[in-house]
Design a protein around this motif. Structure first.
Motif, PDB file in Angstrom:
ATOM      1  N   UNK B 542      -7.152   4.813  -4.938  1.00 28.24           N
ATOM      2  CA  UNK B 542      -6.390   3.568  -4.825  1.00 28.24           C
ATOM      3  C   UNK B 542      -6.714   2.594  -5.950  1.00 28.24           C
ATOM      4  N   UNK B 543      -7.927   2.629  -6.497  1.00 26.44           N
ATOM      5  CA  UNK B 543      -8.330   1.619  -7.478  1.00 26.44           C
ATOM      6  C   UNK B 543      -8.740   2.224  -8.817  1.00 26.44           C
ATOM      7  N   UNK B 544      -8.859   3.556  -8.888  1.00 29.38           N
ATOM      8  CA  UNK B 544      -9.384   4.164 -10.118  1.00 29.38           C
ATOM      9  C   UNK B 544     -10.831   3.793 -10.364  1.00 29.38           C
ATOM     10  N   UNK B 545     -11.604   3.649  -9.300  1.00 27.29           N
ATOM     11  CA  UNK B 545     -12.975   3.126  -9.414  1.00 27.29           C
ATOM     12  C   UNK B 545     -13.956   3.985  -8.633  1.00 27.29           C
ATOM     13  N   UNK B 546     -15.210   3.980  -9.080  1.00 25.61           N
ATOM     14  CA  UNK B 546     -16.282   4.679  -8.369  1.00 25.61           C
ATOM     15  C   UNK B 546     -17.387   3.687  -8.043  1.00 25.61           C
TER      16      UNK B 546
END
Lengths: 556, 556
Positions: B542-546
C-alpha cells in the motif's frame, strides 16, 4: 497588500508554483481572460535535512482546483526539472500537453514507464512553431542549452507579448540542433516585449562560459592521453551533444563506446528517434564489450552527481555486474558538482581513487561547460529582447535578487522578484504583485505523494534524531500491572546490547503505574499519560533524547 | 600481508586513527620501544546521510586497551578537529596533555564547560619548546595557520627523526603570532628527516593563497563602502588574526565592534589571556551596542557555515534576541564554504537576501584566505625538510593520493598512502605498511557516545526512510483476538489524517491471526511472526515502504 487570487481578467498575470525560490521544480502559470497556460511541470530534488526524500513535486492544488480553466501545458525542454513531474501529477490535471519532438519522445517513454502508466495526449509542435493554447498564442524560439531543443516561449495575449526564456545559453557552436535564433529574439524586441521571465541560474557567473565544441576538442585530445586502460566518462545523461562528443573523441582514438546506465539508453533512443546522434556511430551495451581490450574502450556512465544507485556509484563500490575499474583506468567527470551533492560525489571519487583509478575533473581540464547563461549573456539577451519588465525565475532568492539588480543596472524599467505562490501582473496594467495563491512542496515517498509539511514526515524526522518508543502496559480493572511491560524502542534501545536500559525502563513503567492514585488507576487516559511522561522523562535524563512515544494500554 | 599490530619495537611506527581518509577527526599515534605518543585528538563532523549526528569522534579502543603504553598527547593547535574530542574521550585515556599557551587556555575552558567537567592535567609548553614524552623527544616548530600557535612537531626517537606538520601554511605576513620558522625547518632538513607526515587539505589548489595582511587591507577598504547600515562579518571564530583585522577595519571606518556568538567570546578570552589581540580595541556585547547608530556598527557573528543554532542563522531567521539585519545592512562572508555545508549556507543567505540584506562573499571580494598550503607551498616545505619519505594526512583518499603523487614528482623516495587503522613503519626499517589496528567512528548522540555502526543508528536510519510500526495484539489462550489491535505507526500512518490506513491495517492484523492453524494460534512466536509478516506485506503493497516493525503479544 496581497490578496488570494482567483480567476484572471483582461490583464496578463504570472504565477510561479515552483522554480521561483529554488532551482528545479519548475512550474509557471500565465493567466488571461479566465484561462491559464502552464509552462513546465518539473520535479525538484531532495534536501539534506531529509535524506529519505529523493523527488519533490510542486504543490499544484491551486490549479488542480480550477483545472477547467487550464488551457494547456507547454514544455520548454526535456530536463527532469521541467517535465519530470508530469508522470506523477498529470492525472490530476488532464490538460493537453505541447512539446517539441525530442521532449515529446522522452516524455512518452516516461509516461509509458510510470507505474501505473499515464496516457496523456501530447501534441508535438515543431521547432519555431506557433500555436494557440486557449487565449494564449505561443511561438517557440529555439535557443541553446545542455539538451536538444530548448525553447523560449513568446506568449502573445490580448494584453501584450511576454517572453519566457526557459533554460538557455548562447552557444555559438552547439553541435546538436541549430544555433540560438537571434533574429527571432530581435524581431520580438522590435515588436515590443512587456516582460521577460528568465533563467537566473548563473547570474553570479562572469566571463565566457565556453562552447560544446571546445569541450569536444578537449575530450578528443584527452582520450588520447590515457592509453593504458579503460576510460569512463560520466556526464548528465540528457546532454546529447556531450554524448556525441564523447563518441567522436572515442572514435578519433580508436576506442569503442559502451553506455552504462539505463537513463543513457532512454536518452539515446529518444535522440535517435528524433533525428539526433546520426553521426555518433554505435553505442554498445556493457556486456557487448566485455571481450574488447580495456585500452580500446570508453564507458559513458550515469552518476556524475554520486547518485547511490547510478552506474558509476555501483562501479566505484565494486557492485556493478559487468564493469570494473581499477589501476590504469581513468574516469573523467564531464560535469559540474550541483551544490549539495559534494559529499556523495567525493565519497564515490574516494572509492575510485582507492581502487587506483585516475580521476580527471573540470577543475583540471576543460571537459564541461554550463548550459545556463552567465551575466554577460543575460545582458546580451536583454539588448535583443528589450523587455520593459523582468521577472527572474529558475533560482533561489539570492539568484533572483541578483538577477533583478543586474537587470535594473542594464536599464530595464521594472525588475520584480516574486517567489512561488505570488501573482504578478505582467501586462494590461502596472507590473506589480496583485495577489497570492496556495503553493508548496509535495514529496514522493514510496508509492505515496504527500505534502512536505506532513505529520508523517515530521515524525520521521523526529525519529531520525530521537528514536521511538512504544510500551504496552497490561493492567487489571483496578489498575494493577498484571504483565511485564513490553517495550519496543527502535533507534534508542538496542534490545541485543542495551539490556540494562531495557530493564531500567521497565522499572520506570512499573513505578509510574504503581504510583498513581487508585481513582486514576481506573482511568485509561490517566494511566497512559503517567507512563508516557515517565518514559519520556527517563529518556531525557538517561540518554538526552526525546523519542516519539506512544503507550498501548490493555485492561483485562 | 597486514597483521594486527601489537606493541611497537625498536623501529618507529605511525598509526592514524582519524584524519587519514577524512578531513577532521585528527588522531595520530607514533609508536616506539613499547610506548605510544598521541598527536591530536579532534572531532569530526556529521555526514548528510545521518543529519541527526553533529559530532563524530575517533574510535580509540586500540589505544584505550593499552593506555599504560600511552606516554602522552601533544596538541598541535587549538582547532576543534585537533583537540575537540579531548573533553569526550580523555577520561578513557588519562594521559598527560602537552599544548602551547593558546591551545592550553582554550582547552582548559572546554574541559571546564564539559558536562561533567573534565579535570585533565595540561602541561603548557612554550613555542619552539623541546620536551620528552616517554621515548619521544618532541620539538615544536612554529608555522602559520588560521589560528594562533600552529606547531609542527619534530619527533626524535632512537630510530630517527620524523616531522609531523600539523595544519600549516607559509603566510609571509601572518599578523598574529610570529612567522613560520623556516630556519628550524632547514635545520631539520640538514639533520636528516626520515619521514614527513603532512597536511593534504589543499593539494588540489594551485597558485598563491594570499596573506592575512591582504585580507585586512581589503576589509578596511570594504567596510568604508557600505556606509548606509550595519555591517556583519561572519568568519571562523578561532581565526584570531581575522578578528583583529575586522576590529582594525572597523576602527578605521569609525565603527564599533560587537561579538555575536558564544564561541567568539571564548576565543577572544583565551586570546587575550595568552597575549593576543592587544591592539584590537574593545569588543562589545550585542546588547551594549543597541543604542549605537547602525552605520557605526560592525557585528562579528558565528555561523559562516550556516550552522542552525549559530548567531547569523538566528539573525537570518529573525529569532535573535538582540540583533536584526535588513534593508541597508551588509553581511560579509569572510570564510569559505566547507564542502557539504553549501545547502545550509545558501538557505541562510537566501533568508538574509529576502530581508533586503546585501551579501558579500569571497567570490566577489578578497575577504578570505585559506589556512592550508597549496601545492606550491607543500613543495617549498619539502625543499626545506628534504624528507626521505612522505605520509600524507589530513585528507580524504583523493587528497592523500594526489599528495603522494606530487611528492613522488618532487623527488621524495617513498610516498605512502595509509588510511585510518593502518600501521606504517617510518624509521628503523623500510617505510612500509606493517600491520593494522581496530579503528572507526563514534558518534555523540544526546548524552551517549556510541559506534557509528550500531544497531541504534541503523534503526534510526531505517525509520527515517520507512517509519516504524508497533502493533499490540491481545489473544486468548486459543489464539482468538479478544481486543481491537492497537497500532502505532509513526512516520508512516498519521492517526489524525490516515484513518482508512489505520482501519485497513487493523483488518490485516485480524485476518492474519484468524488465518492461523489452531496449533499455531497457541504458539506466541508463531502469532507474532504471522502478524509481523502481514503488516510488512501490507505496507510494502500500500505504501511502498518497509517500516521497522515489532509486535507486542498479550495472551489472556
Amino acid at each position: 497588500m496581497t490578496r488570494t487570487f482567483g480567476t484572471p481578467g483582461q490583464d496578463l498575470v504570472f504565477v510561479p508554483l515552483g522554480g521561483a525560490g529554488e532551482i528545479g521544480m519548475n512550474l509557471y502559470l500565465y493567466g488571461h481572460r479566465g484561462r491559464w497556460l502552464m509552462v513546465d511541470l518539473g520535479i525538484g530534488f531532495g534536501d539534506d535535512s531529509m535524506p529519505a526524500i529523493d523527488v519533490v513535486l510542486p504543490d499544484i492544488r491551486f490549479i488542480e482546483e480550477r483545472r477547467k480553466e487550464l488551457a494547456g501545458l507547454v514544455v520548454t525542454h526535456a530536463h527532469e526539472d521541467h517535465l519530470g513531474a508530469i508522470p506523477y501529477l498529470w492525472s490530476r490535471l488532464r490538460c493537453p500537453i505541447y512539446a517539441t519532438p525530442f521532449a515529446a519522445a522522452l516524455l512518452e517513454t516516461k509516461l509509458k514507464e510510470a507505474d501505473p502508466p499515464v496516457r496523456a495526449p501530447i501534441t508535438v509542435v515543431p521547432l519555431g512553431g506557433r500555436f494557440d493554447v486557449g487565449p494564449f498564442n505561443v511561438e517557440l524560439v529555439s535557443l541553446t542549452h545542455s539538451i536538444p531543443e530548448p525553447n523560449a516561449l513568446a506568449i502573445r495575449t490580448g494584453a501584450g507579448l511576454v517572453v519566457h526564456t526557459g533554460d538557455w545559453k548562447f552557444d555559438p557552436h552547439p553541435l546538436v540542433g541549430g544555433d540560438a535564433d537571434m533574429a527571432a529574439l530581435e524581431r520580438l524586441g522590435a515588436e515590443g516585449v512587456e516582460a521577460l521571465v528568465g533563467d537566473s541560474t548563473n547570474v553570479f557567473v562572469t566571463g565566457e562560459p565556453g562552447s560544446e565544441t571546445g569541450v569536444r576538442e578537449s575530450l578528443t585530445h584527452l582520450l588520447g592521453q590515457y592509453g593504458d586502460g579503460a576510460i569512463a566518462v560520466t556526464c548528465f545523461a540528457s546532454n546529447v551533444a556531450r554524448l556525441e562528443s564523447i563518441a567522436h573523441a572515442a572514435a578519433a582514438n580508436g576506442r569503442r563506446v559502451a553506455l552504462v546506465g539505463r537513463s543513457l539508453w532512454r536518452i539515446v533512443e529518444a535522440a535517435r528517434r528524433t533525428g539526433y546522434l546520426g553521426e555518433a556511430g554505435s553505442f554498445h551495451t556493457d556486456d557487448e564489450v566485455m571481450k574488447v581490450p580495456r585500452d580500446r574502450l570508453v564507458y559513458i556512465c550515469t552518476g556524475s552527481q554520486g547518485e547511490p544507485r547510478s552506474a558509476l556509484a555501483r562501479i566505484a563500490g565494486g557492485s556493478h555486474p559487468c564493469v570494473t575499474l581499477g589501476r590504469g583506468d581513468t574516469v573523467l567527470f564531464s560535469s559540474r558538482m550541483i551544490p549539495g551533492n559534494e559529499r556523495e560525489i567525493f565519497r564515490m571519487q574516494n572509492q575510485l581513487v582507492r581502487s587506483g583509478v585516475r580521476l580527471v575533473t573540470d577543475r583540471e581540464q576543460f571537459i564541461h561547460v554550463s548550459g545556463h547563461p552567465g551575466r554577460d549573456e543575460v545582458e546580451r539577451m536583454y539588448r535583443l529582447v528589450r523587455p520593459r519588465a523582468v521577472i527572474p525565475i529558475h533560482g533561489e532568492v539570492r539568484h533572483l535578487t541578483e538577477h533583478a539588480r543586474l537587470a535594473r543596472g542594464w536599464g530595464v524599467d521594472t525588475a520584480l522578484v516574486v517567489e512561488d505562490g505570488t501573482v504578478a501582473r505582467l501586462a494590461g496594467g502596472p507590473v506589480e504583485v496583485v495577489g497570492e495563491v496556495p503553493h508548496g512542496k509535495l514529496v514522493v515517498d514510496g508509492s505515496r505523494i504527500m505534502p512536505f509539511e506532513s505529520e508523517v514526515l515530521r515524525s520521521r524526522k523526529r525519529m531520525m534524531f530521537n528514536g521511538a518508543v512504544v510500551v504496552t502496559v497490561v493492567v487489571d480493572l483496578g489498575g494493577t500491572l498484571v504483565r511485564e511491560p513490553q517495550i519496543t524502542a527502535p533507534g534508542i534501545i538496542d534490545p541485543a546490547a542495551d539490556e540494562d536500559d531495557h530493564a531500567a525502563l521497565a522499572k520506570v513503567v512499573r513505578t509510574a503505574v504503581a504510583g498513581l492514585a487508585p481513582s486514576l488507576k481506573r482511568d485509561d487516559a490517566a494511566v497512559r499519560e503517567a507512563v508516557r511522561l515517565a518514559v519520556r522523562r527517563r529518556f531525557k535524563e538517561s540518554h538526552g533524547k526525546k523519542p516519539v512515544t506512544d503507550i498501548h494500554l490493555v485492561r483485562i
